[in-house]
Design a protein around this motif. Structure first.
Motif, PDB file in Angstrom:
ATOM      1  N   ASN A  66       0.812  -1.217   0.000  1.00 35.79           N
ATOM      2  CA  ASN A  66       0.000   0.000   0.000  1.00 35.79           C
ATOM      3  C   ASN A  66       0.851   1.275   0.000  1.00 35.79           C
ATOM      4  N   GLY A  67       2.172   1.109   0.192  1.00 38.21           N
ATOM      5  CA  GLY A  67       3.047   2.273   0.211  1.00 38.21           C
ATOM      6  C   GLY A  67       3.262   2.889   1.567  1.00 38.21           C
ATOM      7  N   ASN A  68       2.852   2.205   2.639  1.00 36.85           N
ATOM      8  CA  ASN A  68       3.062   2.735   3.986  1.00 36.85           C
ATOM      9  C   ASN A  68       4.510   2.555   4.423  1.00 36.85           C
ATOM     10  N   PRO A  69       4.994   3.412   5.325  1.00 40.68           N
ATOM     11  CA  PRO A  69       6.317   3.193   5.911  1.00 40.68           C
ATOM     12  C   PRO A  69       6.360   1.858   6.652  1.00 40.68           C
ATOM     13  N   PRO A  70       7.565   1.349   6.911  1.00 42.11           N
ATOM     14  CA  PRO A  70       7.689   0.056   7.605  1.00 42.11           C
ATOM     15  C   PRO A  70       7.027   0.068   8.980  1.00 42.11           C
ATOM     16  N   LEU A  71       6.483  -1.057   9.354  1.00 46.52           N
ATOM     17  CA  LEU A  71       5.875  -1.249  10.666  1.00 46.52           C
ATOM     18  C   LEU A  71       6.944  -1.132  11.751  1.00 46.52           C
ATOM     19  N   ASP A  72       6.611  -0.431  12.828  1.00 48.13           N
ATOM     20  CA  ASP A  72       7.575  -0.223  13.906  1.00 48.13           C
ATOM     21  C   ASP A  72       7.044  -0.827  15.201  1.00 48.13           C
ATOM     22  N   PHE A  73       7.915  -1.563  15.914  1.00 45.85           N
ATOM     23  CA  PHE A  73       7.548  -2.148  17.203  1.00 45.85           C
ATOM     24  C   PHE A  73       8.429  -1.581  18.302  1.00 45.85           C
ATOM     25  N   GLN A  74       7.829  -1.280  19.432  1.00 44.56           N
ATOM     26  CA  GLN A  74       8.563  -1.009  20.658  1.00 44.56           C
ATOM     27  C   GLN A  74       8.219  -2.136  21.623  1.00 44.56           C
ATOM     28  N   VAL A  75       9.206  -2.959  21.923  1.00 41.68           N
ATOM     29  CA  VAL A  75       8.986  -4.171  22.716  1.00 41.68           C
ATOM     30  C   VAL A  75       9.602  -3.992  24.095  1.00 41.68           C
ATOM     31  N   SER A 106       3.373   0.597  15.915  1.00 44.89           N
ATOM     32  CA  SER A 106       3.046   1.889  15.302  1.00 44.89           C
ATOM     33  C   SER A 106       2.955   1.717  13.795  1.00 44.89           C
ATOM     34  N   VAL A 107       1.785   2.092  13.250  1.00 45.45           N
ATOM     35  CA  VAL A 107       1.538   2.003  11.817  1.00 45.45           C
ATOM     36  C   VAL A 107       1.439   3.419  11.280  1.00 45.45           C
ATOM     37  N   ARG A 108       2.338   3.783  10.386  1.00 42.75           N
ATOM     38  CA  ARG A 108       2.372   5.141   9.853  1.00 42.75           C
ATOM     39  C   ARG A 108       1.507   5.255   8.601  1.00 42.75           C
ATOM     40  N   LYS A 109       0.877   6.411   8.480  1.00 41.61           N
ATOM     41  CA  LYS A 109       0.001   6.694   7.353  1.00 41.61           C
ATOM     42  C   LYS A 109       0.784   6.710   6.042  1.00 41.61           C
ATOM     43  N   VAL A 110       0.159   6.285   4.962  1.00 45.19           N
ATOM     44  CA  VAL A 110       0.815   6.307   3.665  1.00 45.19           C
ATOM     45  C   VAL A 110       1.128   7.752   3.298  1.00 45.19           C
ATOM     46  N   PRO A 111       2.316   8.065   2.788  1.00 52.20           N
ATOM     47  CA  PRO A 111       2.669   9.451   2.440  1.00 52.20           C
ATOM     48  C   PRO A 111       1.711  10.014   1.404  1.00 52.20           C
TER      49      PRO A 111
END
Length: 403
Positions: free
Chosen positions: A381-390, A398-403
């Motif tokens: 979909n073009g979103n930035p990579p999925l980020d985890f804080q564990v 954290s799921v970032r919005k598509v630019p």
């Protein structure tokens, strides 16, 4: 859970009467079906050996080796037995290539389950001497008792003071059982209501019909009264910072089925589709800020893997203008660590019975693939990579919005 030595494997291979082994000359014909039945039986460990069972691929019935080519693809196919969702709760097993008697053999080692009975495609398989068979009502009762006294998973603990009447019998018999148990097994099932509940882990036992945590989560009339953390908090925040105005707030509670369906509806309603008419073009370009499948995978993972013990915190879904934060009150568990979190092929189950229920209800197709699917759909979909804080007691996705 130490691996068996080559000598232990060779001894098992030659024991033609052992009920801890299954030999297959090759992965062909009905070998896949029979091997999965054997894995289910070894996980149930009805004889109570307390020792692993082994499926040998590349071994003859007389204990000799067949000298097959043990490829990486074969090992991957065997590993799928744990994650393909056909065997629930997911069995604890390892897959490896060993050289026995001078020839390569594929080894599937299966450890006894902490939460029996284990089912393969809705049927409970057990070992009866050197052959497989389906469990009788008495066999199921024995497996239920094993779970009662040996289980370490919190989701099968009885909730003291909770009456049997808290469980919705109509939902159990008309909705859950047909999804969780094979039709032919139900057709000849003469078990009582309490026996069926105990077999599915919804009560402690036939003799102690106290609803368990999973019983209340799956069938309870008022789950949050007995498991206070069993809800999802949804916030739509107008802005990008904590403290910005809250445009929508809702607490989603009820049974697991109801919570996840209401959450799906909430996500779909909030997932507005932006429309851009390109200057000078009659083409309508439609884009979505987040793929629905990624949000479903991540929220369902949070509900499945969260801790239901020692906390009153809900799963949190906070939807900002530029991102979505999904917080799971429960850190890494078992073989999953902060270092390997999210790595393909690395998974463990704090709540094996919750996983079983979500699979039966259709919210999970395969085990261990949720994060990989979320990453794939986000990238497409073009979103930035999925980020985890564990952290030890919480995981934030954290799921970032598509630019």
């Amino acid at each position: 859970m130490n691996p068996l030595s080559d000598q232990e494997l060779a001894t098992l291979l030659e024991d033609l009467e052992s009920d801890r082994i299954e030999r297959k000359r090759a992965w062909a014909g009905d070998a896949a079906e029979k091997a999965r039945q054997a894995v289910c039986a070894f996980a149930n460990d009805l004889p109570n050996h307390g020792r692993p069972g082994v499926v040998f691929i590349g071994a003859n019935d007389d204990g000799s080796v067949a000298s097959i080519d043990v490829t990486d693809q074969l090992l991957l196919t065997l590993s799928d037995i744990k994650t393909d969702g056909k065997t629930v709760p997911p069995p604890t097993l390892t897959v490896e290539r060993r050289v026995l008697k001078g020839a390569p053999v594929a080894i599937v080692t299966v450890w006894p389950a902490d939460s029996p009975p284990v089912r393969y495609e809705g049927r409970i398989w057990i070992r009866i001497g050197p052959r497989r068979g389906l469990a009788s009502a008495q066999d199921e009762r024995i497996l239920n008792e094993k779970r009662r006294y040996r289980d370490r998973a919190f989701d099968t603990h009885p909730i003291q003071g909770c009456p049997l009447s808290e469980l919705n019998r109509t939902v159990f018999e008309n909705e859950y059982l047909p999804q969780a148990v094979a039709g032919d097994v139900l057709a000849v099932n003469a078990r009582s209501y309490e026996e069926r509940l105990a077999s599915m882990g919804m009560i402690a036992s036939v003799d102690d019909p106290t609803p368990t945590v999973i019983g209340v989560l799956a069938l309870g009339k008022t789950p949050r009264s007995w498991v206070p953390c069993a809800y999802v908090q949804f916030l739509r925040i107008r802005g990008t910072e904590w403290g910005d105005p809250v445009a929508d707030e809702q607490e989603l509670d009820g049974t697991l089925d109801l919570v996840l369906r209401r959450l799906d509806d909430k996500i779909k309603a909030t997932l507005a589709v932006s429309v851009d008419f390109t200057s000078g073009s009659t083409t309508e370009l439609r884009s979505i800020p987040y793929p629905l499948s990624a949000l479903q995978q991540l929220t369902r993972n949070a509900v499945m893997h969260r801790s239901y013990e020692g906390t009153n915190a809900p799963v949190r879904v906070y939807w900002f203008d530029d991102r979505i934060e999904i917080t799971n009150p429960g850190g890494p568990y078992g073989t999953v660590t902060a270092e390997n979190f999210g790595r393909p092929g690395v998974s463990d189950y704090r709540n094996p019975s919750v996983a079983t229920v979500l699979k039966a209800m259709g919210f999970v197709q395969r085990f261990g693939f949720g994060i990989a699917e979320a990453r794939r759909s986000l990238a497409a979909n073009g979103n930035p990579p999925l980020d985890f804080q564990v952290e030890p007691t919480v995981v934030l996705a954290s799921v970032r919005k598509v630019p």
